[in-house]
Scaffold this motif. Structure first.
Motif, PDB file in Angstrom:
ATOM      1  N   LYS A   6      33.229  71.296 -38.848  1.00  0.00           N
ATOM      2  CA  LYS A   6      32.510  72.419 -38.292  1.00  0.00           C
ATOM      3  C   LYS A   6      33.233  73.003 -37.185  1.00  0.00           C
ATOM      4  O   LYS A   6      33.824  72.258 -36.505  1.00  0.00           O
ATOM      5  CB  LYS A   6      31.006  72.059 -37.730  1.00  0.00           C
ATOM      6  CG  LYS A   6      30.425  73.154 -36.987  1.00  0.00           C
ATOM      7  CD  LYS A   6      30.388  73.181 -35.416  1.00  0.00           C
ATOM      8  CE  LYS A   6      29.993  74.466 -34.889  1.00  0.00           C
ATOM      9  NZ  LYS A   6      29.980  74.263 -33.255  1.00  0.00           N
ATOM     10  N   PHE A   7      33.617  74.449 -37.321  1.00  0.00           N
ATOM     11  CA  PHE A   7      34.193  75.008 -36.157  1.00  0.00           C
ATOM     12  C   PHE A   7      33.387  76.161 -35.503  1.00  0.00           C
ATOM     13  O   PHE A   7      32.741  76.781 -36.195  1.00  0.00           O
ATOM     14  CB  PHE A   7      35.521  75.961 -36.807  1.00  0.00           C
ATOM     15  CG  PHE A   7      36.447  74.868 -37.253  1.00  0.00           C
ATOM     16  CD1 PHE A   7      37.461  74.303 -36.650  1.00  0.00           C
ATOM     17  CD2 PHE A   7      36.300  74.414 -38.730  1.00  0.00           C
ATOM     18  CE1 PHE A   7      38.379  73.588 -37.186  1.00  0.00           C
ATOM     19  CE2 PHE A   7      37.377  73.413 -39.202  1.00  0.00           C
ATOM     20  CZ  PHE A   7      38.351  73.114 -38.578  1.00  0.00           C
ATOM     21  N   ARG A  17      43.275  82.557 -34.958  1.00  0.00           N
ATOM     22  CA  ARG A  17      42.336  81.308 -34.900  1.00  0.00           C
ATOM     23  C   ARG A  17      42.110  81.033 -36.028  1.00  0.00           C
ATOM     24  O   ARG A  17      41.645  79.740 -36.590  1.00  0.00           O
ATOM     25  CB  ARG A  17      41.053  81.372 -33.715  1.00  0.00           C
ATOM     26  CG  ARG A  17      41.720  81.594 -32.369  1.00  0.00           C
ATOM     27  CD  ARG A  17      41.846  80.214 -31.649  1.00  0.00           C
ATOM     28  NE  ARG A  17      42.369  80.308 -30.355  1.00  0.00           N
ATOM     29  CZ  ARG A  17      41.468  80.469 -29.349  1.00  0.00           C
ATOM     30  NH1 ARG A  17      40.197  80.590 -29.469  1.00  0.00           N
ATOM     31  NH2 ARG A  17      42.241  80.575 -28.210  1.00  0.00           N
ATOM     32  N   ILE A  18      41.746  82.177 -36.915  1.00  0.00           N
ATOM     33  CA  ILE A  18      41.138  81.842 -38.430  1.00  0.00           C
ATOM     34  C   ILE A  18      42.274  81.333 -39.155  1.00  0.00           C
ATOM     35  O   ILE A  18      41.898  80.114 -39.892  1.00  0.00           O
ATOM     36  CB  ILE A  18      40.713  83.032 -38.980  1.00  0.00           C
ATOM     37  CG1 ILE A  18      39.361  83.575 -38.088  1.00  0.00           C
ATOM     38  CG2 ILE A  18      40.444  83.142 -40.433  1.00  0.00           C
ATOM     39  CD1 ILE A  18      38.666  84.968 -38.814  1.00  0.00           C
ATOM     40  N   THR A 172      36.002  72.015 -31.296  1.00  0.00           N
ATOM     41  CA  THR A 172      35.263  73.153 -30.653  1.00  0.00           C
ATOM     42  C   THR A 172      36.462  73.371 -29.631  1.00  0.00           C
ATOM     43  O   THR A 172      37.523  73.354 -29.942  1.00  0.00           O
ATOM     44  CB  THR A 172      34.239  72.496 -29.612  1.00  0.00           C
ATOM     45  OG1 THR A 172      33.513  73.512 -28.686  1.00  0.00           O
ATOM     46  CG2 THR A 172      34.488  71.158 -28.887  1.00  0.00           C
ATOM     47  N   ASP A 173      36.327  74.002 -28.503  1.00  0.00           N
ATOM     48  CA  ASP A 173      37.376  74.526 -27.571  1.00  0.00           C
ATOM     49  C   ASP A 173      37.687  73.552 -26.412  1.00  0.00           C
ATOM     50  O   ASP A 173      38.320  73.941 -25.410  1.00  0.00           O
ATOM     51  CB  ASP A 173      37.075  75.778 -26.911  1.00  0.00           C
ATOM     52  CG  ASP A 173      35.676  75.779 -26.216  1.00  0.00           C
ATOM     53  OD1 ASP A 173      34.875  74.890 -26.119  1.00  0.00           O
ATOM     54  OD2 ASP A 173      35.101  77.077 -25.811  1.00  0.00           O
ATOM     55  N   SER A 229      38.983  68.989 -30.373  1.00  0.00           N
ATOM     56  CA  SER A 229      39.545  70.246 -30.303  1.00  0.00           C
ATOM     57  C   SER A 229      40.110  70.843 -31.441  1.00  0.00           C
ATOM     58  O   SER A 229      40.921  70.073 -32.310  1.00  0.00           O
ATOM     59  CB  SER A 229      40.574  70.280 -29.200  1.00  0.00           C
ATOM     60  OG  SER A 229      41.362  71.591 -29.013  1.00  0.00           O
ATOM     61  N   SER A 230      39.693  72.316 -31.697  1.00  0.00           N
ATOM     62  CA  SER A 230      40.524  72.766 -33.098  1.00  0.00           C
ATOM     63  C   SER A 230      41.880  73.170 -32.361  1.00  0.00           C
ATOM     64  O   SER A 230      42.578  73.543 -33.415  1.00  0.00           O
ATOM     65  CB  SER A 230      39.627  73.952 -33.150  1.00  0.00           C
ATOM     66  OG  SER A 230      39.674  75.006 -32.224  1.00  0.00           O
TER      67      SER A 230
END
Ligand code: ADP
Ligand code: ASP
Ligand code: MG
Length: 403
Positions: A6-7, A17-18, A172-173, A229-230
């Motif tokens: 999940k992002f 980012r995509i 997540t960030d 983190s992504s």
């Protein structure tokens, strides 16, 4: 292996980012795994859509709000499928209707009732990466509903559970779950592991890194979660039933500004009144949190309680409409309040934890309005403008920044 990833919004906020997320999903796919991706709306899309709705009609119905908000996630999944396809890997985007993710009927804050797997399985078996809209579901009227702010985490856990996924990763960030919001407490430290129970208390009291329902569901169905983190490959935080005991008395602190204190003044001091007040609120689906009752005098008493900001209007309406029946002389409320909570299984076997929290607040000159506790949590209500300072003071008192 089947992996659910999940992002969140910041992780898909723009083209770069995509592409970044697309690459991470393709890496997983190329390992020979089946990959289900859950996405939130890009960046601040959900807030922007809410603003647009407010401009058009500040009293827009919850049904139409959900119709609008669910468009955000649909944009993300379609763009992600295009990005992955463009990199030469088959992918398909699906919304809640196509997957058939059913929820309770309540708009704005629905809960999953049933999630079908046929369509997803079919797409996975034909070799595709499957990209699903987070945050949305469909109710018995075939209308879209949303799961509450931050609800995409819950979509991911629901899918991981029904698909019996081997891994459920929440990207997540930030690098994981910290001892406090790292944006507020500079010394906050990343936790390697945290239990479902502690994470549920933190998430329910303001640590928005995970949607509280996602933790509740992960515990119920035994889905281990990884929060990471992504934007890097650092190891994240594992959320599971039993965590390695760190030496800390307290695991983390959380703050919540989305709270109002309501006081009902001069009610009859006799049996049944409290029941009637809270029963009336409950029947109107108003969730009450901290409750404080004054000592009776001259046959009357006061009760104060907290509700979410969004429930204030409803609370005032319900209390106003039932003023006589509930023997209320006056209703007062205060919006510039906040809650801070400390959470940790360690406090069960150690007396004096509350005293230390109160002392830290006293030393910082912060006044406590109300107190509530569970086995593993202590929450106090304070002035909103003192929240960040209070979080830092308490974090420091329990030395949570130390290894
Ligand atoms: P996403 O869009 O990926 O779902 P969110 O904004 O919902 O991300 O959640 C991540 C944010 O949660 C972080 O940027 C951080 O500021 C906040 N946060 C609050 N409490 C914590 C905590 N204890 N640990 C980590 N992050 C936290
Ligand atoms: N986009 C939704 C929100 O902003 C859901 C989520 O981010 O999880 O609340
Ligand atoms: Mg979130």
């Amino acid at each position: 292996m089947l992996v659910v990833k999940k992002f969140g919004g910041t992780s898909v906020a723009n083209k770069e980012r995509i592409y970044n997320v697309a690459k991470r999903c393709i890496e997983e796919y190329k390992k020979g795994n089946q990959v289900v991706v859950v996405l939130s709306a890009m960046g601040d899309t959900t807030d922007e859509l809410l603003e647009k709705a407010f401009e058009i009609n500040p009293r827009a119905s919850k049904r139409e709000l959900d119709m609008l908000l669910t468009t955000g996630e649909q944009v993300s999944v379609a763009l992600m499928a295009m990005a992955i396809n463009g990199m030469g890997v088959p992918a398909v985007s699906l919304n809640a209707f196509q997957v058939m993710m059913y929820s309770t009927s309540a708009y704005g804050n629905s809960r999953f009732k049933r999630v079908d797997t046929d369509r997803i399985r079919h797409e996975l078996e034909s070799g595709k990466i499957v990209i699903v809209t987070g945050f949305q579901a469909v109710n018995k009227y075939d209308d879209y509903t949303t799961l509450g702010r931050g609800g995409s985490d819950t979509t991911a856990v629901a899918l991981a559970s029904v698909l019996h996924a081997d891994k459920c990763e929440i990207y997540t960030d930030v690098d994981g779950v910290y001892t406090a919001d790292p944006r507020v407490v500079k010394n906050a430290r990343k936790l390697n592991e945290v239990t479902y129970d502690e994470m549920l208390e933190l998430a329910s009291h303001g640590a928005k890194v995970l949607h509280n329902r996602s933790v509740e569901m992960a515990k119920k169905y035994g889905v281990p979660l990884v929060v990471r983190s992504s934007l890097n490959d650092h190891e994240g935080t594992i959320v599971k039933e039993v965590a390695k005991m760190e030496k800390m008395l307290i695991t983390g602190v959380a703050g919540e500004k989305d709270v109002v204190r309501v006081s009902v003044i001069g009610i009859d001091d006799k049996p049944g009144i409290a029941f009637k007040i809270f029963n009336t609120l409950a029947k109107n689906k108003i969730n009450v949190d901290i409750i404080l009752q004054s000592i009776g005098r001259d046959g009357t008493k006061d009760i104060s309680f907290t509700v979410a900001q969004g429930d204030l209007t409803g609370t005032l309406e319900v209390l106003g409409a039932n003023k006589e029946a509930l023997t209320i002389q006056e209703v007062k409320y205060k919006t510039d309040v906040a809650k801070i909570s400390i959470v940790g299984a360690g406090m069960m076997s150690n007396p004096g934890v509350a005293a230390r929290m109160f002392e830290a607040l006293y030393n910082s000159g912060i006044n406590i309005n109300m107190i509530s506790t569970s086995e593993i949590r202590i929450t106090v209500l304070i002035a909103e403008n003192e929240m960040d300072r209070a979080l830092n003071a308490v974090h420091e008192e329990f030395r949570l920044g130390m290894e």
